[in-house]
Design a protein around this motif. Sequence first.
Motif, PDB file in Angstrom:
ATOM      1  N   ARG A   1       0.842  -1.194   0.000  1.00 25.12           N
ATOM      2  CA  ARG A   1       0.000   0.000   0.000  1.00 25.12           C
ATOM      3  C   ARG A   1       0.878   1.246   0.000  1.00 25.12           C
ATOM      4  O   ARG A   1       1.935   1.291   0.637  1.00 25.12           O
ATOM      5  CB  ARG A   1      -0.912   0.007   1.226  1.00 25.12           C
ATOM      6  N   THR A   2       0.430   2.266  -0.729  1.00 24.35           N
ATOM      7  CA  THR A   2       1.187   3.509  -0.863  1.00 24.35           C
ATOM      8  C   THR A   2       0.334   4.686  -0.424  1.00 24.35           C
ATOM      9  O   THR A   2      -0.830   4.788  -0.788  1.00 24.35           O
ATOM     10  CB  THR A   2       1.654   3.721  -2.315  1.00 24.35           C
ATOM     11  N   ILE A   3       0.937   5.568   0.351  1.00 27.14           N
ATOM     12  CA  ILE A   3       0.299   6.807   0.777  1.00 27.14           C
ATOM     13  C   ILE A   3       1.010   7.958   0.066  1.00 27.14           C
ATOM     14  O   ILE A   3       2.245   8.015   0.047  1.00 27.14           O
ATOM     15  CB  ILE A   3       0.406   7.001   2.302  1.00 27.14           C
ATOM     16  N   ILE A   4       0.238   8.860  -0.527  1.00 29.95           N
ATOM     17  CA  ILE A   4       0.801  10.007  -1.238  1.00 29.95           C
ATOM     18  C   ILE A   4       0.478  11.286  -0.481  1.00 29.95           C
ATOM     19  O   ILE A   4      -0.680  11.518  -0.108  1.00 29.95           O
ATOM     20  CB  ILE A   4       0.236  10.106  -2.674  1.00 29.95           C
ATOM     21  N   VAL A   5       1.490  12.117  -0.256  1.00 28.53           N
ATOM     22  CA  VAL A   5       1.305  13.410   0.400  1.00 28.53           C
ATOM     23  C   VAL A   5       2.035  14.462  -0.422  1.00 28.53           C
ATOM     24  O   VAL A   5       3.248  14.348  -0.646  1.00 28.53           O
ATOM     25  CB  VAL A   5       1.853  13.403   1.845  1.00 28.53           C
ATOM     26  N   LYS A   6       1.301  15.472  -0.874  1.00 26.53           N
ATOM     27  CA  LYS A   6       1.915  16.570  -1.617  1.00 26.53           C
ATOM     28  C   LYS A   6       1.613  17.876  -0.899  1.00 26.53           C
ATOM     29  O   LYS A   6       0.519  18.064  -0.369  1.00 26.53           O
ATOM     30  CB  LYS A   6       1.368  16.634  -3.050  1.00 26.53           C
ATOM     31  N   GLY A   7       2.599  18.753  -0.886  1.00 27.21           N
ATOM     32  CA  GLY A   7       2.382  20.006  -0.185  1.00 27.21           C
ATOM     33  C   GLY A   7       3.471  21.021  -0.430  1.00 27.21           C
ATOM     34  O   GLY A   7       4.299  20.885  -1.339  1.00 27.21           O
ATOM     35  N   TYR A   8       3.471  22.029   0.429  1.00 30.18           N
ATOM     36  CA  TYR A   8       4.356  23.183   0.288  1.00 30.18           C
ATOM     37  C   TYR A   8       4.890  23.548   1.664  1.00 30.18           C
ATOM     38  O   TYR A   8       4.146  23.540   2.658  1.00 30.18           O
ATOM     39  CB  TYR A   8       3.569  24.351  -0.303  1.00 30.18           C
ATOM     40  N   VAL A   9       6.188  23.826   1.736  1.00 29.83           N
ATOM     41  CA  VAL A   9       6.818  24.235   2.986  1.00 29.83           C
ATOM     42  C   VAL A   9       6.906  25.765   3.010  1.00 29.83           C
ATOM     43  O   VAL A   9       7.642  26.351   2.210  1.00 29.83           O
ATOM     44  CB  VAL A   9       8.231  23.628   3.112  1.00 29.83           C
ATOM     45  N   PRO A  10       6.152  26.424   3.874  1.00 24.86           N
ATOM     46  CA  PRO A  10       6.199  27.889   3.923  1.00 24.86           C
ATOM     47  C   PRO A  10       7.593  28.399   4.285  1.00 24.86           C
ATOM     48  O   PRO A  10       8.360  27.705   4.959  1.00 24.86           O
ATOM     49  CB  PRO A  10       5.183  28.239   5.019  1.00 24.86           C
ATOM     50  N   PRO A  11       7.931  29.599   3.836  1.00 29.77           N
ATOM     51  CA  PRO A  11       9.261  30.157   4.147  1.00 29.77           C
ATOM     52  C   PRO A  11       9.518  30.317   5.637  1.00 29.77           C
ATOM     53  O   PRO A  11      10.673  30.370   6.064  1.00 29.77           O
ATOM     54  CB  PRO A  11       9.240  31.523   3.442  1.00 29.77           C
ATOM     55  N   THR A  12       8.447  30.396   6.438  1.00 29.94           N
ATOM     56  CA  THR A  12       8.615  30.575   7.882  1.00 29.94           C
ATOM     57  C   THR A  12       8.533  29.259   8.641  1.00 29.94           C
ATOM     58  O   THR A  12       8.536  29.254   9.878  1.00 29.94           O
ATOM     59  CB  THR A  12       7.529  31.519   8.410  1.00 29.94           C
TER      60      THR A  12
ATOM     61  N   LEU B   1      13.258  21.923   9.521  1.00 28.28           N
ATOM     62  CA  LEU B   1      13.777  22.877   8.547  1.00 28.28           C
ATOM     63  C   LEU B   1      14.962  23.661   9.089  1.00 28.28           C
ATOM     64  O   LEU B   1      15.910  23.946   8.359  1.00 28.28           O
ATOM     65  CB  LEU B   1      12.659  23.823   8.105  1.00 28.28           C
ATOM     66  N   THR B   2      14.904  24.026  10.363  1.00 35.35           N
ATOM     67  CA  THR B   2      15.995  24.837  10.912  1.00 35.35           C
ATOM     68  C   THR B   2      17.275  24.038  11.099  1.00 35.35           C
ATOM     69  O   THR B   2      18.365  24.608  11.184  1.00 35.35           O
ATOM     70  CB  THR B   2      15.568  25.443  12.265  1.00 35.35           C
ATOM     71  N   GLU B   3      17.148  22.701  11.148  1.00 34.68           N
ATOM     72  CA  GLU B   3      18.325  21.844  11.291  1.00 34.68           C
ATOM     73  C   GLU B   3      18.768  21.244   9.962  1.00 34.68           C
ATOM     74  O   GLU B   3      19.873  20.693   9.863  1.00 34.68           O
ATOM     75  CB  GLU B   3      18.034  20.703  12.277  1.00 34.68           C
ATOM     76  N   GLY B   4      17.888  21.305   8.945  1.00 35.33           N
ATOM     77  CA  GLY B   4      18.213  20.706   7.658  1.00 35.33           C
ATOM     78  C   GLY B   4      18.232  19.198   7.687  1.00 35.33           C
ATOM     79  O   GLY B   4      18.965  18.558   6.929  1.00 35.33           O
ATOM     80  N   THR B   5      17.429  18.585   8.581  1.00 39.13           N
ATOM     81  CA  THR B   5      17.411  17.141   8.716  1.00 39.13           C
ATOM     82  C   THR B   5      15.993  16.602   8.527  1.00 39.13           C
ATOM     83  O   THR B   5      15.015  17.344   8.621  1.00 39.13           O
ATOM     84  CB  THR B   5      17.911  16.696  10.104  1.00 39.13           C
ATOM     85  N   VAL B   6      15.913  15.298   8.244  1.00 39.77           N
ATOM     86  CA  VAL B   6      14.639  14.594   8.173  1.00 39.77           C
ATOM     87  C   VAL B   6      14.748  13.417   9.138  1.00 39.77           C
ATOM     88  O   VAL B   6      15.382  12.406   8.838  1.00 39.77           O
ATOM     89  CB  VAL B   6      14.329  14.099   6.745  1.00 39.77           C
ATOM     90  N   VAL B   7      14.142  13.556  10.293  1.00 40.41           N
ATOM     91  CA  VAL B   7      14.262  12.560  11.357  1.00 40.41           C
ATOM     92  C   VAL B   7      13.162  11.510  11.217  1.00 40.41           C
ATOM     93  O   VAL B   7      12.005  11.840  10.955  1.00 40.41           O
ATOM     94  CB  VAL B   7      14.172  13.238  12.744  1.00 40.41           C
TER      95      VAL B   7
END
Length: 250
Positions: free
Chosen positions: A133-144, A168-174
């Motif tokens: 099964r696949t879940i799709i999520v599309k979106g936008y990361v606000p500048p703030t 975002l402030t750390e530049g990581t994906v945990v």
Amino acid sequence: MAFVPAPGYQPTYNPGGKWGKEEKKRSMPFRKGAAFELVIMVLAEHYKVVVNGNPFYEFGHRLPPQMVTHLQVDGDLELQSINFIGGQPSPNHGPGQSCQPSLDTLPTMEGPPIFNPPVPFTGRIQGGLTARRTIIVKGYVPPTSTSFVVNFKVGSSGDLALHINPRLTEGTVVRNSYLNGSWGSEEKKISYNPFGFGQFFDLSIRCGLDRFKVYANGQHLFDYSHRLSAFQRVDTLEIQGDVTLSYVQI
């Protein structure tokens, strides 16, 4: 790529249906064999064109934008997806609807797509999470934005089989799991980070027998081995934090 006015509309700025004056920019952000992300923002005074997250051009309106009803794409390219974010839906299309053919016919997804859902978002995974099964999520990361989370949750216990947290402030994906009241060890290693300030993203999370396989913008991002062996108990998708969603398919 062209924005096409409504049928029968007589152009005010181009009498007789002729082309207007060309505008050119002496730079080329598109490369043969390279993927690209093209965002066209319709603002009050002009179209603002952003390529791969970088402002590229501003094109002043030559006809009223409210008269534009179609988007036309032609030429030598392969389309991965087209999304419309914001605006008012037409009679036959919902806001944010993809122009890809029949996304809901893909065999790995079962539920209908949801367009422009509010955040925080909670969606039920009918029948529980199953292999393939696949879940799709599309979106936008606000500048703030500072961070947001995508959780695959067991509703009855609160356990999180997979917790995806772009910081975002750390530049990581945990990535992590929350099981029996405790967090496990974090995983952070990725080949690239698709979540940047002011960036759009297309996230695909596929459940396998022994791991989650996660893709972003068509590229493999990471694998995450199951820590909850009975992953079929996962029945809830949660999305919270500083993010704007355009499309979710469960």
